[in-house]
Design a protein around this motif. Structure first.
Motif, PDB file in Angstrom:
ATOM      1  N   GLU A  61       0.832  -1.202   0.000  1.00 37.60           N
ATOM      2  CA  GLU A  61       0.000   0.000   0.000  1.00 37.60           C
ATOM      3  C   GLU A  61       0.873   1.261   0.000  1.00 37.60           C
ATOM      4  OE1 GLU A  61      -3.739   1.960   2.463  1.00 37.60           O
ATOM      5  OE2 GLU A  61      -3.113  -0.093   2.907  1.00 37.60           O
ATOM      6  N   ALA A  62       1.967   1.212   0.774  1.00 33.65           N
ATOM      7  CA  ALA A  62       2.887   2.354   0.818  1.00 33.65           C
ATOM      8  C   ALA A  62       3.543   2.571  -0.543  1.00 33.65           C
ATOM      9  CB  ALA A  62       3.951   2.125   1.889  1.00 33.65           C
ATOM     10  N   LYS A  63       3.884   1.456  -1.229  1.00 28.42           N
ATOM     11  CA  LYS A  63       4.464   1.544  -2.586  1.00 28.42           C
ATOM     12  C   LYS A  63       3.478   2.240  -3.527  1.00 28.42           C
ATOM     13  CE  LYS A  63       7.417  -2.573  -2.830  1.00 28.42           C
ATOM     14  NZ  LYS A  63       7.522  -3.910  -3.441  1.00 28.42           N
ATOM     15  N   LEU A  64       2.217   1.817  -3.422  1.00 25.00           N
ATOM     16  CA  LEU A  64       1.177   2.351  -4.296  1.00 25.00           C
ATOM     17  C   LEU A  64       0.992   3.856  -4.068  1.00 25.00           C
ATOM     18  CD1 LEU A  64      -0.965   1.372  -6.389  1.00 25.00           C
ATOM     19  CD2 LEU A  64      -2.561   1.191  -4.472  1.00 25.00           C
ATOM     20  N   LYS A  65       0.932   4.256  -2.794  1.00 22.78           N
ATOM     21  CA  LYS A  65       0.707   5.669  -2.456  1.00 22.78           C
ATOM     22  C   LYS A  65       1.909   6.525  -2.845  1.00 22.78           C
ATOM     23  CE  LYS A  65      -3.245   5.264   0.005  1.00 22.78           C
ATOM     24  NZ  LYS A  65      -4.498   5.926  -0.377  1.00 22.78           N
ATOM     25  N   ALA A  66       3.134   5.981  -2.584  1.00 27.16           N
ATOM     26  CA  ALA A  66       4.343   6.778  -2.802  1.00 27.16           C
ATOM     27  C   ALA A  66       4.814   6.750  -4.251  1.00 27.16           C
ATOM     28  CB  ALA A  66       5.458   6.284  -1.878  1.00 27.16           C
ATOM     29  N   GLY A  67       4.441   5.702  -4.976  1.00 21.60           N
ATOM     30  CA  GLY A  67       4.864   5.571  -6.365  1.00 21.60           C
ATOM     31  C   GLY A  67       6.343   5.255  -6.510  1.00 21.60           C
ATOM     32  N   CYS A  68       6.914   4.606  -5.506  1.00 25.08           N
ATOM     33  CA  CYS A  68       8.338   4.215  -5.579  1.00 25.08           C
ATOM     34  C   CYS A  68       8.555   2.970  -4.725  1.00 25.08           C
ATOM     35  CB  CYS A  68       9.233   5.359  -5.105  1.00 25.08           C
ATOM     36  SG  CYS A  68       8.942   5.844  -3.392  1.00 25.08           S
ATOM     37  N   GLU A  69       9.762   2.412  -4.801  1.00 22.63           N
ATOM     38  CA  GLU A  69      10.080   1.225  -4.017  1.00 22.63           C
ATOM     39  C   GLU A  69      10.189   1.588  -2.529  1.00 22.63           C
ATOM     40  OE1 GLU A  69      10.445  -2.092  -4.804  1.00 22.63           O
ATOM     41  OE2 GLU A  69       9.446  -1.397  -6.628  1.00 22.63           O
ATOM     42  N   ILE A  70       9.778   0.663  -1.686  1.00 28.87           N
ATOM     43  CA  ILE A  70       9.822   0.876  -0.227  1.00 28.87           C
ATOM     44  C   ILE A  70      10.802  -0.113   0.388  1.00 28.87           C
ATOM     45  CG2 ILE A  70       8.491   0.770   1.934  1.00 28.87           C
ATOM     46  CD1 ILE A  70       7.659   3.096   0.210  1.00 28.87           C
ATOM     47  N   GLU A  71      11.712   0.407   1.187  1.00 31.15           N
ATOM     48  CA  GLU A  71      12.629  -0.473   1.927  1.00 31.15           C
ATOM     49  C   GLU A  71      12.180  -0.510   3.387  1.00 31.15           C
ATOM     50  OE1 GLU A  71      17.325  -0.823   3.260  1.00 31.15           O
ATOM     51  OE2 GLU A  71      16.760   0.624   1.717  1.00 31.15           O
ATOM     52  N   ALA A  72      11.753  -1.669   3.857  1.00 28.62           N
ATOM     53  CA  ALA A  72      11.230  -1.797   5.224  1.00 28.62           C
ATOM     54  C   ALA A  72      12.370  -1.929   6.222  1.00 28.62           C
ATOM     55  CB  ALA A  72      10.313  -3.011   5.319  1.00 28.62           C
ATOM     56  N   VAL A  73      12.310  -1.146   7.306  1.00 30.76           N
ATOM     57  CA  VAL A  73      13.320  -1.187   8.369  1.00 30.76           C
ATOM     58  C   VAL A  73      12.588  -1.397   9.694  1.00 30.76           C
ATOM     59  CG1 VAL A  73      15.172   0.082   9.520  1.00 30.76           C
ATOM     60  CG2 VAL A  73      14.799   0.387   7.072  1.00 30.76           C
ATOM     61  N   ILE A  74      13.126  -2.289  10.527  1.00 29.85           N
ATOM     62  CA  ILE A  74      12.447  -2.610  11.791  1.00 29.85           C
ATOM     63  C   ILE A  74      12.758  -1.557  12.852  1.00 29.85           C
ATOM     64  CG2 ILE A  74      14.287  -4.047  12.807  1.00 29.85           C
ATOM     65  CD1 ILE A  74      11.986  -5.956  13.698  1.00 29.85           C
ATOM     66  N   SER A  75      11.759  -1.257  13.697  1.00 33.18           N
ATOM     67  CA  SER A  75      11.934  -0.347  14.834  1.00 33.18           C
ATOM     68  C   SER A  75      10.959  -0.763  15.926  1.00 33.18           C
ATOM     69  CB  SER A  75      11.667   1.090  14.400  1.00 33.18           C
ATOM     70  OG  SER A  75      11.847   1.959  15.497  1.00 33.18           O
ATOM     71  N   THR A  76      11.093  -0.156  17.101  1.00 33.35           N
ATOM     72  CA  THR A  76      10.170  -0.491  18.192  1.00 33.35           C
ATOM     73  C   THR A  76       8.956   0.420  18.132  1.00 33.35           C
ATOM     74  OG1 THR A  76      11.162   1.074  19.735  1.00 33.35           O
ATOM     75  CG2 THR A  76      12.117  -1.133  19.668  1.00 33.35           C
ATOM     76  N   GLU A  77       7.871  -0.034  18.719  1.00 37.21           N
ATOM     77  CA  GLU A  77       6.628   0.750  18.720  1.00 37.21           C
ATOM     78  C   GLU A  77       6.828   2.080  19.455  1.00 37.21           C
ATOM     79  OE1 GLU A  77       1.911   0.213  19.917  1.00 37.21           O
ATOM     80  OE2 GLU A  77       3.320  -1.438  20.230  1.00 37.21           O
ATOM     81  N   GLU A  78       7.614   2.035  20.551  1.00 41.03           N
ATOM     82  CA  GLU A  78       7.845   3.246  21.343  1.00 41.03           C
ATOM     83  C   GLU A  78       8.557   4.318  20.514  1.00 41.03           C
ATOM     84  OE1 GLU A  78      10.116   4.602  25.480  1.00 41.03           O
ATOM     85  OE2 GLU A  78      10.329   2.558  24.730  1.00 41.03           O
ATOM     86  N   LYS A  79       9.601   3.905  19.757  1.00 40.86           N
ATOM     87  CA  LYS A  79      10.351   4.873  18.948  1.00 40.86           C
ATOM     88  C   LYS A  79       9.501   5.425  17.803  1.00 40.86           C
ATOM     89  CE  LYS A  79      15.045   3.280  19.880  1.00 40.86           C
ATOM     90  NZ  LYS A  79      16.255   2.637  19.329  1.00 40.86           N
ATOM     91  N   LEU A  80       8.687   4.559  17.194  1.00 38.75           N
ATOM     92  CA  LEU A  80       7.803   5.022  16.122  1.00 38.75           C
ATOM     93  C   LEU A  80       6.784   6.028  16.639  1.00 38.75           C
ATOM     94  CD1 LEU A  80       7.125   1.739  14.096  1.00 38.75           C
ATOM     95  CD2 LEU A  80       8.232   3.787  13.249  1.00 38.75           C
ATOM     96  N   ASN A  81       6.191   5.731  17.802  1.00 41.43           N
ATOM     97  CA  ASN A  81       5.215   6.658  18.382  1.00 41.43           C
ATOM     98  C   ASN A  81       5.849   8.005  18.701  1.00 41.43           C
ATOM     99  OD1 ASN A  81       2.924   5.068  18.271  1.00 41.43           O
ATOM    100  ND2 ASN A  81       3.304   4.097  20.248  1.00 41.43           N
ATOM    101  N   ARG A  82       7.102   7.962  19.224  1.00 42.71           N
ATOM    102  CA  ARG A  82       7.784   9.201  19.556  1.00 42.71           C
ATOM    103  C   ARG A  82       8.029  10.038  18.297  1.00 42.71           C
ATOM    104  NH1 ARG A  82      12.947   7.801  21.911  1.00 42.71           N
ATOM    105  NH2 ARG A  82      11.765   6.974  23.643  1.00 42.71           N
ATOM    106  N   ALA A  83       8.451   9.359  17.206  1.00 41.62           N
ATOM    107  CA  ALA A  83       8.705  10.059  15.942  1.00 41.62           C
ATOM    108  C   ALA A  83       7.414  10.664  15.381  1.00 41.62           C
ATOM    109  CB  ALA A  83       9.330   9.099  14.929  1.00 41.62           C
TER     110      ALA A  83
END
Length: 459
Positions: A12-34
């Motif tokens: 879905e992210a590829k479709l919306k962005a129109g480019c390749e997506i590279e997935a990187v792992i992170s913790t839920e806490e760090k994502l929420n903070r960002a």
């Protein structure tokens, strides 16, 4: 992403962005903070204020009780506004939320790692509505604005049950509100996690493993005394012991432990509660605080009659606790024969590991620790400031401790009503006792905290 194998989300992210997506792992806490930093309270607050402006604002009446908070709450805008303020505070790991009325604005501040930090604030005209909403949640009298009030309520935030203690206090510009955040789901720390030096921890663990006597934990409000006592009770807790506490209030629930809350209206004070607890066949008793002669005498007598008693005091150091007991009117023989030891403590902010660099402290700071002539011998560290520490250079807190055991030499001095200076000198000579500043200096030399931070919390 917390789950880089979620192919549907990546597609879905590829479709919306129109480019390749590279997935990187992170913790839920760090994502929420960002997410909060990019789209958090500031933007949302402005949107809500626009939504509220021009409409008639009313306090939303709702019975006090458990409320669930989610970011997409489809409630009245004022409810979502307060929910967002609370959500931000919990995610930032704040201990308190301050809502402070001023002449022309309404200020919101979070106490994070012991320091108040200001955040985006709602306009002044929403003051009465926000405070009324908090009072409704806390089951308080909305009409009463001239007298202090206390309340409490529970909310589910990010799937965790959080309890809030509310205090309203009248000021010249309206009621000042402070919400104390009590996270019931957070694990009680072990003694090993509190920041004890190994030698101090060994002595303290030996002291609390005795079958009877009294152990006092002392320090100002917010110095972590309750956390230390809960960690201590967890250490000695077992099915073979009957542990009963009387607290004001009960901040965290502990398994296998009977916990009672002070309730003056029902006749439950620290003193009355202690008398009843003694008839409950306890092995260990924890009294939230010793405030008067009556409570202190019952506590010391319980310690003399085969119970292990824990309590807290508000004094600046360990020797000050013994002097305070004498000032309250407790007999010296009771103090000397019952007291096992006194632990004084403070909380210092720890250096952020992400922006930690070596530095040379100010000459005045070095002089306060008698290090002016040894400037080049030690390396000290501080944080430059980064996103993960909100540009403060600090992330998290650790304890600094001062433990004085009551040995024969100290006991003799207590019976003679010796001065605090004599007690301190004896403990340093016979027990090699470290003071709070010495423990703080050691932590600074290890790069755990800074000299400035130690100066901030203890003389």
């Amino acid at each position: 992403m917390t789950d880089p194998l979620n192919l549907f989300a990546i597609d879905e992210a590829k479709l919306k962005a129109g480019c390749e997506i590279e997935a990187v792992i992170s913790t839920e806490e760090k994502l929420n903070r960002a997410l909060d930093q990019c789209y958090g309270i500031s933007g949302s607050l402005e949107d809500m204020v626009r939504e509220i402006s021009g409409k008639e604002v009313k306090a939303v009446s709702e019975r006090a009780g458990e409320v669930k908070i989610t970011e997409d709450e489809k409630e009245a805008p004022i409810i979502r506004l307060l929910n967002l303020v609370i959500l931000q505070g919990v995610r930032e790991k704040a201990s308190d939320i301050h809502i402070e009325p001023e002449e022309k604005n309404l200020r919101i501040r979070y106490r994070i790692d012991g320091i108040l930090l200001e955040t985006s604030s709602p306009p002044k005209y929403l003051q009465t509505t926000i405070i009324s909403r908090i009072k409704v949640l806390g089951n308080m009298d909305i009409a009463e604005t001239r007298a202090p009030q206390d309340g409490r309520f529970k909310m589910k935030v990010d799937g965790k049950e959080i309890e809030f203690r509310v205090s309203c206090f009248p000021t010249i510009y309206g009621e000042n509100v402070v919400l104390r955040i009590l996270d019931q789901s957070s694990a009680i720390l072990r003694l090993q996690d509190l920041g004890f030096a190994k030698e101090t921890l060994d002595k303290y663990q030996e002291a609390v493993s005795t079958p009877y006597g009294i152990v006092l934990v002392t320090g100002p409000t917010g110095s972590g005394k309750t956390t230390t006592l809960y960690a201590t009770l967890n250490t000695i807790n077992s099915t073979e012991k009957n542990i009963i506490t009387i607290e004001d209030p009960v901040e965290y629930r502990l398994n296998l432990i009977r916990q009672t809350q002070v309730n003056p209206k029902a006749g439950i004070t620290f003193a009355n509660g202690m008398r009843s607890i003694i008839r409950q066949d306890p092995d260990v008793i924890m009294v939230g605080e010793i405030r008067d002669l009556e409570t202190s005498e019952i506590a010391f007598q319980a310690a003399m009659t085969g119970h292990l008693v824990f309590s807290t005091l508000h004094t600046n150091d360990a020797v000050g606790a013994l002097s305070r007991m004498l000032q309250l009117g407790v007999e010296p023989f009771l103090i000397g024969s019952s007291t096992i030891g006194v632990l004084a403590q403070r909380l210092v902010r720890t250096v952020c590991p992400n922006c930690k660099v070596a530095y040379v402290p100010h000459e005045r700071t070095l002089r306060s620790f008698n290090l002016s002539e040894k400037k080049g011998e030690f390396v000290f560290y501080h944080g430059k400031g980064c996103k993960s520490c909100r540009q403060t250079g600090y992330h998290g807190r650790s304890g600094i401790f001062e433990l004085m055991l009551v040995d024969d030499a100290v006991r003799e001095l207590i019976l003679r009503r010796a001065s605090a200076a004599e007690l301190l000198e004896s403990a340093r000579r016979t027990q090699n006792m470290k003071t709070l500043r010495e423990d703080g200096l050691e932590k600074s030399m290890k790069g755990i905290t800074t000299l400035e931070e130690v100066n901030r919390v203890c003389f």
